[in-house]
Design a protein around this motif. Structure first.
Motif, PDB file in Angstrom:
ATOM      1  N   SER A 206       0.829  -1.206   0.000  1.00  0.00           N
ATOM      2  CA  SER A 206       0.000   0.000   0.000  1.00  0.00           C
ATOM      3  C   SER A 206       0.863   1.256   0.000  1.00  0.00           C
ATOM      4  O   SER A 206       0.490   2.276  -0.580  1.00  0.00           O
TER       5      SER A 206
ATOM      6  N   HIS B 260       1.336   5.540  -3.577  1.00  0.00           N
ATOM      7  CA  HIS B 260       1.291   6.997  -3.742  1.00  0.00           C
ATOM      8  C   HIS B 260       2.491   7.541  -4.499  1.00  0.00           C
ATOM      9  O   HIS B 260       2.551   8.738  -4.799  1.00  0.00           O
TER      10      HIS B 260
ATOM     11  N   GLY C 238      -5.951   1.477   2.783  1.00  0.00           N
ATOM     12  CA  GLY C 238      -6.128   2.811   2.223  1.00  0.00           C
ATOM     13  C   GLY C 238      -7.259   3.570   2.879  1.00  0.00           C
ATOM     14  O   GLY C 238      -7.136   4.765   3.182  1.00  0.00           O
TER      15      GLY C 238
ATOM     16  N   ILE D  82      -3.148   6.727  -2.181  1.00  0.00           N
ATOM     17  CA  ILE D  82      -3.075   5.274  -1.973  1.00  0.00           C
ATOM     18  C   ILE D  82      -4.448   4.651  -2.196  1.00  0.00           C
ATOM     19  O   ILE D  82      -4.588   3.647  -2.912  1.00  0.00           O
TER      20      ILE D  82
END
Length: 953
Positions: free
Chosen positions: A258, A262, A300, A330
């Motif tokens: 995760s 980003h 997320g 994310i």
């Protein structure tokens, strides 16, 4: 603080400790007997300081003041877990409690904010991956390796505090989300998170009871790993054991991947190297694979809601507020594809059996009398010729042409990459694979639909077995010559985009099938994907290819190269295709001439004479005699042999660090160690070198570069005095292998004069720079205001066709008779001669030399501007469309940025730009695109390069 284990659901709010720095310094002195300087560090729920002894710049460690809601037992568990990992993985750097003058630096402090637990853990040097810069696949893979190492190390560990309840524990995600969402003031955020969580929880529900549990770190993220300072290093340290708990083991890798999402350019597929690396060390069960992506989504959601809550509670917490955007990113990227798709893609990456693709089980929905044909929209389709794929309506026009040619129906299959209508210059892999089959009918047609099919606005959704689409009607009326998409899917049709990226097909094919059979045709067979392995098995290893995993390129057009997946790349390196890829005039000339004649050059035909005259006309009058060969290597080889024959000598002087070819003679005078690491050791006795006349990084720099010419002249005279009078001096007229470096003004004039005074000849290697590439000069020697005795040229003169030439004076050419006859079967053949003449026509008619001058000047200006923002940029070499961007780690020492340059080229490929390094240090981008490149393409190249230098590589 008590020994009661923390329970998030009963603890209430968790504001971080905010002990004043001065007070922390005083308590540190009181507790540990040391005077220190403290520098505040960010944290979500604890308070951290970097500790340095007063007057000493080296960090002593990190002072961690724990949130008062955590018990001493829990803190001890964190330290025990770190110690267990350090013992199991001695190759990893793991923080530990620091011993001070009074023993271990850990214990209780009575503070102005109450009783707080403080401890000093060892400082682990290096840099985290914090921020949203680009993560290379090898770095992502390393994150998975670290997560697996920690998971394996802790698998058999137990602790009394492991049952504490944290908001980050994904087994409690449903309840955490519900409680925080109730306090979220933004209804849009609440709805967004609720929808995502519901899908994840539904996918997770069937396997939750089967997921194995263990003690884990559960925060091996980009913020909590460090890599040593230096170029190309990989993370080798794991820090922050603050989230250690007993939970689902698969949560370890879910949390890790995760944190990748980003980062610049990341997608769910970007996490696959980490997942595969984790699975290699700690194999995932089938149930864990099913659970993995739902847990990523839930992570997320928790991050988004928790981060926003923490900012509401503690608006001075810059660490929390600074993470909000990336936490939302994310979640956005985690739900960019349905969970079923992500899971299927993971299974494919791990080599596990996946869900069979939906297939058509019923009879055709098309009337039996309809004669349908397949529309080929692939990269190699004739419908894409001559740039037709660039038109927005290319697909529609191709379908209409097939109807006009007599087809009753035209079918575009699903799940086959289509080039027609694909975009150019895209920084992300474009969606070129249609998810639905499409059909056009020549006349109005009634389709007989199966039960549960849905017809709406030009689309018919045909459910797979177990589909969820509503029953609509038993038939659908399709107007003539109108595109209708026929989608076969096990999802709700609204979840399926019109097209997906080729790399995502292994995921989407688990939920989308090809309805071509429903339209009365057999689905086309997929192409085998083992072509690279087959190439490497049959082609000599030394005959290398660009990139370790190169795209399969099967089409070119102007400055573009196109893969079989429909991805269009900007070609910034290909000076072979000088006038542009797949030029229609070259195609027409070759086609016409092969219909007439193609034979060896000893026959008498017009093309060789006409081309020889035109080629000689571009040169000074005294260079009037042409030899034709097939390549630059042959041209340089022949030029050397001409000089030896004309002078009766054997010695040749060449410039160091240059590349001239692979034949015996051209390789002998090539001294670039980038092309041949043993070039200097294996050079034959008849080859001598002078210094590379590089005014940027050579022995003489700047104004001192004027010394190269007299030194080279002196070397020539010294060789003659030693009985090795040179047959020739050979060099590129623009120092190409180093990255398009211009020779010092007057260099060739002085050196040519010296070699001629000694009875030798001057050979100009124009293989790369000739034929208008420099913009202001058609030939590179014009820039030096000299006339060589022999010119060798190839590459650009054939526009991608194997053609080379040597041009010299008649008396030099005639002396070759002393060596026997010269003969080249296909050098100067009818076809090659016609191609050569056509290339000259194109350069003149399309103003390509002028384009090289104008676009090249613009490109050089923009590249130079990068140096104002990016210290890695050393300088920009060259002229026209023969440029080199040199990367250095230090502008004073000029330490070459070799590893960085290779990584930059790899990242540029991801962004749709083909680029390669050059130079003996492989730290220069060799920028020599087709001469037809547009200003827009040049700008795209610089924009992508700027992005790489800004976001990382």
């Amino acid at each position: 603080m008590t020994d009661t284990l923390f329970d998030y659901f009963t603890a209430g709010e968790l504001p971080t400790p905010t002990l004043p720095t001065d007070e922390a310094v005083a308590l540190f002195r009181e507790s540990y007997g040391l005077d220190v300087d403290l520098q505040s560090l960010g944290s979500q729920q604890d308070q951290n300081f970097l500790v340095r002894p007063v007057g000493d710049g080296e960090p002593l460690g990190v002072l961690k003041i724990s949130n008062p809601v955590f018990s001493e037992t829990e803190i001890e568990m964190q330290d025990a877990a770190a110690a267990a990992v350090a013992k199991a993985e001695p190759g990893l750097r793991i923080p530990e409690i620091v011993n001070g003058p009074r023993g271990p630096m850990t214990g209780w402090w009575e503070t102005s904010q109450g009783r707080l637990h403080a401890r000093v853990i060892s400082f682990v040097s290096g840099a985290t991956l914090t921020g949203s810069g680009y993560l290379a696949p090898r770095v992502v893979e390393r994150l998975g390796e670290l997560a697996a190492a920690v998971s394996v190390a802790l698998a058999s560990e137990t602790h009394p505090a492991s049952g504490r309840v944290l908001q980050w524990d994904l087994q409690h995600a449903e309840r955490v989300i519900a409680e925080i969402a109730a306090t979220e003031p933004d209804p849009e955020v609440r709805e967004y998170c609720a929808t995502a969580a519901a899908a994840a929880l539904a996918a997770l529900a069937p396997v939750v009871d089967a997921l194995p549990r263990q003690l884990g770190h559960f925060d091996v993220t980009d913020d909590n790993v460090l890599r040593p300072h230096g170029v190309g290093t990989l993370p080798d340290a794991v820090i922050d054991f603050g989230d250690v708990i007993d939970s689902w083991a698969v949560g370890e890798i879910a949390v890790t991947v995760s944190s990748v999402l980003h980062h610049d350019g990341a997608t769910y597929a970007s996490t696959l190297p980490a997942i595969a690396a984790f699975d290699r060390r700690r194999p995932l069960s089938d149930d864990e694979i099913t659970a993995l992506w739902p847990l990523v989504v839930l992570r997320g959601v928790v991050l988004v809601l928790s981060g926003r809550q923490q900012v509401r509670l503690d608006d001075a917490n810059d660490y929390a507020s600074g993470a909000l955007d990336r936490e939302f990113e994310i979640l956005r990227r985690a739900i960019a594809v349905p969970i079923d798709v992500a899971t299927a893609r993971i299974r494919h990456a791990l080599g596990r059996a996946g869900t069979p693709a939906p297939v058509w089980q019923n009879a055709s929905i098309v009337p039996d009398a309809v004669r349908a044909v397949i529309l080929d929209a692939r990269t190699i389709s004739p419908a894409a010729d001559e740039g037709a794929w660039l038109d927005d309506d290319a697909l529609e026009r191709a379908a209409q042409r097939l109807l006009e040619s007599g087809a009753d129906a035209v079918v575009l299959p699903a799940l086959v990459p289509a080039l027609l209508g694909a975009p150019s210059r895209t920084p992300e892999e474009p969606a070129t694979v249609p998810t639905a089959a499409s059909v056009w009918f020549a006349v109005p047609t009634t389709l007989v639909l199966p039960a549960a099919a849905e017809s709406r606005g030009g689309e018919i959704a045909v459910p797979a077995t177990g589909g969820i689409l509503r029953v609509s009607s038993s038939s659908a009326e399709v107007p003539a010559r109108t595109r209708v998409r026929v989608l076969l899917t096990s999802l709700d049709a609204v979840e399926v985009p019109d097209a997906v990226r080729p790399s995502d097909v292994p995921g989407w094919s688990a939920v989308v099938g090809d309805a071509t059979r429903a339209l009365g045709l057999a689905a086309p067979a997929g192409a085998p994907d083992d072509l690279l392995e087959r190439r490497e098995a049959v082609v000599a290893e030394v005959q290398e290819h660009y990139y370790s995993r190169p795209p399969q390129i099967e089409r070119g057009w102007r400055e573009y190269l196109i893969g079989v997946d429909g991805r269009v790349y900007l070609d910034m390196v290909n000076n072979v295709a000088s006038v542009g890829h797949a030029h229609p005039r070259i195609h027409a000339a070759v086609s016409r001439q092969t219909r007439l004649l193609n034979t060896n050059s000893r026959f008498h035909y017009a093309a060789i004479t006409e081309y020889g005259e035109r080629l000689a006309a571009t040169l000074p009058d005294e260079l009037d005699t042409v030899f034709f060969v097939n390549s630059g290597s042959e041209a340089v080889d022949l030029a050397i042999r001409l000089a030896m024959a004309a002078t009766g000598r054997q010695d040749v002087v060449a410039m160091a660090e240059a590349y001239h070819g692979w034949t015996y003679a051209s390789d002998a005078v090539s001294t670039s160690i980038a092309d041949n690491p043993y070039a200097l050791e294996t050079r034959p006795e008849w080859v001598h070198t002078v210094d590379a006349a590089n005014a940027y990084r050579g022995r003489h720099r700047g104004a001192d570069a004027a010394r190269y010419a007299p030194e080279a002249a002196a070397k020539l005279r010294a060789l003659a005095a030693e009985g090795h009078a040179p047959a020739a001096f050979l060099s590129e007229t623009f120092y190409g292998n180093a990255g398009g470096v211009a020779l010092p003004d007057g260099y060739l004039r002085e050196v040519y004069a010296a070699v001629r005074d000694l009875g030798g000849l001057a050979i100009a290697d124009e293989v790369q720079v000739g034929f208008g590439r420099l913009g202001s000069w058609f030939w590179g020697f014009r820039q030096q205001e000299v006339v060589p005795d022999i010119v060798a040229v190839a590459k650009s003169i054939g526009g991608g066709f194997p053609l080379g030439a040597v041009i010299t004076r008649r008396e030099i050419a005639d002396r070759y008779r002393t060596q026997g006859y010269f003969f080249s079967s296909t050098g100067g053949s009818p076809v090659s001669s016609v191609v050569g003449s056509t290339v000259l026509d194109i350069i003149e008619d399309e103003g390509l030399q002028g384009n090289a001058r104008v676009v090249g000047a613009h490109l050089k200006t923009r590249l130079a501007a990068l140096g104002e923002r990016h210290p890695l940029v050393g300088t920009v070499h060259g002229a026209g469309l023969y440029l080199g961007l040199e990367f250095v780690r230090d502008r004073e020492t000029l330490e070459p940025a070799t590893e960085e340059t290779a990584a930059i080229c790899d990242r540029l490929l991801d962004l749709g730009v083909i680029m390669q390094p050059t130079g003996d240090h492989q730290n220069v981008l060799k920028i020599k695109p087709p001469l037809c490149i547009s200003r827009e393409s040049a700008d795209y190249f610089v924009d992508m390069l700027d992005r790489v230098l800004t976001t990382g590589f």
